[in-house]
Motif scaffolding. Structure first.
Motif, PDB file in Angstrom:
ATOM      1  N   TYR A 198     179.124 -17.654 -53.663  1.00  0.00           N
ATOM      2  CA  TYR A 198     177.837 -16.972 -53.534  1.00  0.00           C
ATOM      3  C   TYR A 198     177.549 -16.610 -52.078  1.00  0.00           C
ATOM      4  O   TYR A 198     176.991 -15.539 -51.797  1.00  0.00           O
ATOM      5  CB  TYR A 198     176.702 -17.835 -54.084  1.00  0.00           C
TER       6      TYR A 198
ATOM      7  N   ALA B  59     176.638 -13.033 -50.774  1.00  0.00           N
ATOM      8  CA  ALA B  59     175.397 -12.760 -50.055  1.00  0.00           C
ATOM      9  C   ALA B  59     175.669 -12.148 -48.685  1.00  0.00           C
ATOM     10  O   ALA B  59     174.946 -11.239 -48.249  1.00  0.00           O
ATOM     11  CB  ALA B  59     174.586 -14.050 -49.914  1.00  0.00           C
TER      12      ALA B  59
ATOM     13  N   VAL C 132     175.934 -18.430 -59.545  1.00  0.00           N
ATOM     14  CA  VAL C 132     174.884 -19.441 -59.370  1.00  0.00           C
ATOM     15  C   VAL C 132     174.530 -20.035 -60.723  1.00  0.00           C
ATOM     16  O   VAL C 132     174.732 -19.414 -61.771  1.00  0.00           O
ATOM     17  CB  VAL C 132     173.617 -18.847 -58.715  1.00  0.00           C
TER      18      VAL C 132
ATOM     19  N   ARG D  68     168.935 -21.568 -60.946  1.00  0.00           N
ATOM     20  CA  ARG D  68     168.799 -21.038 -59.584  1.00  0.00           C
ATOM     21  C   ARG D  68     168.789 -19.517 -59.545  1.00  0.00           C
ATOM     22  O   ARG D  68     168.639 -18.925 -58.474  1.00  0.00           O
ATOM     23  CB  ARG D  68     169.941 -21.552 -58.706  1.00  0.00           C
TER      24      ARG D  68
ATOM     25  N   ALA E   6     167.918 -16.941 -56.495  1.00  0.00           N
ATOM     26  CA  ALA E   6     169.001 -16.103 -55.986  1.00  0.00           C
ATOM     27  C   ALA E   6     168.609 -14.629 -56.020  1.00  0.00           C
ATOM     28  O   ALA E   6     168.884 -13.877 -55.078  1.00  0.00           O
ATOM     29  CB  ALA E   6     170.272 -16.321 -56.803  1.00  0.00           C
TER      30      ALA E   6
ATOM     31  N   TYR F  38     166.242 -14.066 -53.205  1.00  0.00           N
ATOM     32  CA  TYR F  38     166.951 -13.996 -51.935  1.00  0.00           C
ATOM     33  C   TYR F  38     167.657 -12.655 -51.778  1.00  0.00           C
ATOM     34  O   TYR F  38     167.644 -12.048 -50.695  1.00  0.00           O
ATOM     35  CB  TYR F  38     167.961 -15.133 -51.831  1.00  0.00           C
ATOM     36  N   GLN F  39     168.266 -12.169 -52.882  1.00  0.00           N
ATOM     37  CA  GLN F  39     168.938 -10.873 -52.815  1.00  0.00           C
ATOM     38  C   GLN F  39     167.947  -9.753 -52.525  1.00  0.00           C
ATOM     39  O   GLN F  39     168.242  -8.831 -51.756  1.00  0.00           O
ATOM     40  CB  GLN F  39     169.676 -10.590 -54.131  1.00  0.00           C
TER      41      GLN F  39
END
Length: 397
Positions: free
Chosen positions: A4, A8, A124, A128, A132, A135-136
């Motif tokens: 991940y 990311a 993930v 979560r 995630a 966050y993306q």
């Protein structure tokens, strides 16, 4: 580095590069022509691949190694960006050539974007996934709106080819990271026996058509993205001609949308836990309809920036809800195809919105597309509201 984290890091780089590109392309188009119709043609060419290639891209994402497909798509993007840099630097690029190259970059983005959303759930744990996705969305905002546009406009002010050269370098590094992700086996390859491409596309179409909630969201997204591009395609002319914004200032103006988007990416998961999907989604839709309509009345760049920030918040909250629902509700082996169908429908009208923006701005002035877009979004929300509320009562279909 975990799978991940590699993913990311790669998406952080590509989104920053996309932000550079988003500011540099309209600025380059505006130096080649002041005709809003031709500027809108370039904007339409960038998004036209979503109409043409979303369905086959979704099927290929479900058939192939998703990480490898992302990496190859980004590598081709880097090559196309390098061509734009050379032609722009040598002053051998016209509006037609810019539109053609923008179309090529858009075609790569179809494959990369579809593969990325389908790959993430395999990297993930399910619990979560909302964080995630948040966050993306955050790194997309930081790259595409905070860092990329100011950097793109600043580089363009130095030399026309410079932002495209920087874009090519950033994409090359991202492609290398994705290649290592595939080599480690973090690929997100669906476990199934592929059939014909036509049959696979048909399966994705039928699944989405039968699911009331996701079908409604897809149709609503089509109207919303059409209206977004109806205003956005000629934004560079409104800012630089009507409001006197400089080339450097235009990048900063685009970055104001990032303030709201960043708030949505950081606070969206918390809002979803407290208020639920339906409340957050409806709030996002109302915010965007009001803010887009008001942009045509903005007296100066500061007010326009506040309204752009409001639309950024609404778009990010919408994305968190709609992407999360698709990732949770669609079977893993159908995820790429359903996302392909969603993007075909929801992004397919963007070229039409861009072209209409040029026609409306040419006929009635550069402010005219915005109240029209806001009114259409408001009507669409009112029409969809009863079905949307009923569908949320049983989100499984």
């Amino acid at each position: 580095m975990t799978g991940y984290r590699r993913f990311a890091a790669a998406t952080s780089l590509t989104t920053a590069g996309d932000g550079v590109f988003a500011a540099a392309v309209p600025l380059l188009a505006a130096t080649l022509t002041r005709d809003p119709r031709l500027v809108s043609v370039v904007a339409a060419a960038t998004s036209l691949p979503w109409l043409l290639f979303s369905l086959p891209a979704g099927a290929l994402v479900d058939r192939n190694d998703r990480a490898r497909m992302m990496g190859r798509g980004v590598a081709v993007q880097a090559a196309v960006a390098a061509v734009v840099a050379v032609l722009a630097a040598s002053e051998r690029l016209g509006v037609g050539g810019l539109a053609a190259l923008a179309f090529g970059l858009g075609a790569c983005q179809v494959a990369v974007g579809t593969a990325a959303q389908a790959l993430l759930p395999s990297l993930v744990a399910a619990e979560r996934l909302p964080s995630a996705n948040g966050y993306q969305q955050t790194i997309a905002v930081v790259g595409q709106q905070f860092l990329g546009p100011p950097a793109g406009s600043l580089l363009f002010a130095v030399a026309a080819g410079l932002p495209f050269g920087a874009y090519a370098v950033v994409l090359t590094v991202a492609a290398a990271l994705l290649a290592t992700l595939a080599a480690r086996g973090d690929r997100g390859r669906p476990q199934r026996t592929p059939s014909s491409l036509r049959a696979e596309i048909g399966a994705g179409l039928r699944w989405l058509a039968a699911h009331r909630l996701l079908r409604t969201l897809t149709l609503l997204a089509a109207v919303n993205t059409f209206c977004f591009q109806l205003g956005n395609a000629t934004l560079v002319l409104l800012a630089t001609t009507e409001l006197g914004v400089s080339a450097r200032g235009f990048g900063l103006l685009l970055a104001t949308a990032a303030a709201g988007s960043l708030a949505g990416g950081l606070g969206g998961p918390w809002l979803l836990r407290r208020l639920g999907d339906r409340a957050v989604l409806l709030a996002a839709l109302v915010l965007n309809a009001v803010a887009v309509g008001a942009m045509g009345l903005a007296p100066d760049a500061a007010v326009l920036g506040v309204l752009l920030a409001t639309t950024g918040l609404g778009v990010t909250l919408w994305n968190l809800v709609s992407i999360g629902l698709r990732q949770r509700l669609v079977p893993a082996d159908l995820l790429g195809r359903v996302m392909g169908v969603h993007r075909l429908v929801s992004w397919g009208l963007i070229p039409a919105g861009a072209l209409l923006s040029g026609v409306v701005a040419h006929a009635w002035g550069l402010r005219a597309p915005y109240p029209l877009a806001g009114a259409v979004r408001a009507v669409a929300l009112l029409v969809a509201l009863p079905t949307l509320v009923a569908a949320f009562r049983d989100p499984r279909g």
